[in-house]
Design an enzyme around this catalytic site. Structure first.
Site, PDB file in Angstrom:
ATOM      1  N   CYS A   8      -4.436  13.324 -15.522  1.00 24.92           N
ATOM      2  CA  CYS A   8      -4.591  12.211 -14.592  1.00 24.92           C
ATOM      3  C   CYS A   8      -6.062  12.111 -14.202  1.00 24.92           C
ATOM      4  O   CYS A   8      -6.884  12.912 -14.648  1.00 24.92           O
ATOM      5  CB  CYS A   8      -3.713  12.446 -13.363  1.00 24.92           C
ATOM      6  SG  CYS A   8      -3.384  10.957 -12.415  1.00 24.92           S
ATOM      7  N   CYS A  80      -1.881   8.149 -16.173  1.00 28.42           N
ATOM      8  CA  CYS A  80      -2.548   6.955 -15.656  1.00 28.42           C
ATOM      9  C   CYS A  80      -3.495   6.413 -16.723  1.00 28.42           C
ATOM     10  O   CYS A  80      -3.965   7.145 -17.590  1.00 28.42           O
ATOM     11  CB  CYS A  80      -3.287   7.248 -14.351  1.00 28.42           C
ATOM     12  SG  CYS A  80      -4.770   8.248 -14.511  1.00 28.42           S
ATOM     13  N   CYS A  87      -9.891  10.057 -22.019  1.00 27.73           N
ATOM     14  CA  CYS A  87      -9.338  11.225 -22.691  1.00 27.73           C
ATOM     15  C   CYS A  87     -10.193  11.555 -23.925  1.00 27.73           C
ATOM     16  O   CYS A  87     -10.484  10.670 -24.722  1.00 27.73           O
ATOM     17  CB  CYS A  87      -7.905  10.907 -23.106  1.00 27.73           C
ATOM     18  SG  CYS A  87      -6.935  12.318 -23.595  1.00 27.73           S
TER      19      CYS A  87
END
Length: 146
Positions: A8, A80, A87
Site C-alpha cells: 500500500c 491501492c 511498484c
C-alpha cells in the site's frame, strides 16, 4: 508454503488489515507480509477495528518495500492504485495483483463523528476480510483476482 506481500502507499491501514487477516485465516497456506511505498506508521483506527474482530495488529510495524529487497514473493498484492503505480519490477515468478480498496482515512474525513469515521474503517475491513477469505480459491483456480 507460498508467500504474499500486501503493498500500500504507507503500510498503515489497508495493507496492515490484509496482512492481519492473512495471518489469521490463511497461515497454513501462506506466509504473509506487508509494506508500503512509504512508511506512515500504524493507523490507530485500523488497529481498533481489527481488534473488534479478534485480530491484534498492534504489534505490526509500518515497513517500506525497500526492507524486503532480498525477499522473493509468490504474490505481491497492491491494495491501492498509488502503490501499484509505484511498484518496482519483481522477478518473473512473482504474480503482481492489484486489488484496490477504498482508503479509510480519506473516507473518514467526511464523517460527522468519531463513530461515523470508524464505520468507514469497518466497511473496508469487512471488504478486505471477504476478499482474503476467497483468495486461496482464486489462486488455486487461477481465476482473475481483481
Amino acid at each position: 508454503m507460498k508467500s504474499i506481500l500486501f503493498l500500500c502507499t504507507g503500510n498503515s491501514c489497508r495493507s496492515q488489515m490484509a496482512h492481519g487477516f492473512a495471518n489469521s485465516l490463511l497461515s497454513e497456506e501462506f506466509t504473509s507480509y506487508s509494506a508500503g511505498v512509504e512508511s506512515h506508521g500504524l493507523n490507530p483506527s485500523a488497529v481498533k477495528v481489527m481488534k473488534e474482530v479478534g485480530i491484534d495488529i498492534s504489534g505490526h510495524q509500518s515497513q517500506t518495500l525497500s526492507e524486503f529487497d532480498t525477499e522473493q514473493f509468490d504474490y505481491v498484492i497492491a491494495v491501492c492504485e498509488h502503490a501499484a503505480s509505484h511498484c518496482p519490477t519483481f522477478p518473473a515468478k512473482t504474480n503482481v495483483i492489484l486489488r484496490q480498496f477504498d482508503d479509510p482515512p480519506t473516507l473518514a474525513k467526511q464523517a460527522n463523528s468519531p463513530e461515523e469515521a470508524l464505520s468507514y474503517y469497518r466497511n473496508v475491513r469487512d471488504e478486505i476480510k471477504h476478499w482474503i477469505t476467497s483468495l486461496p480459491a482464486h489462486i488455486n483456480n487461477k481465476e482473475q483476482l481483481c
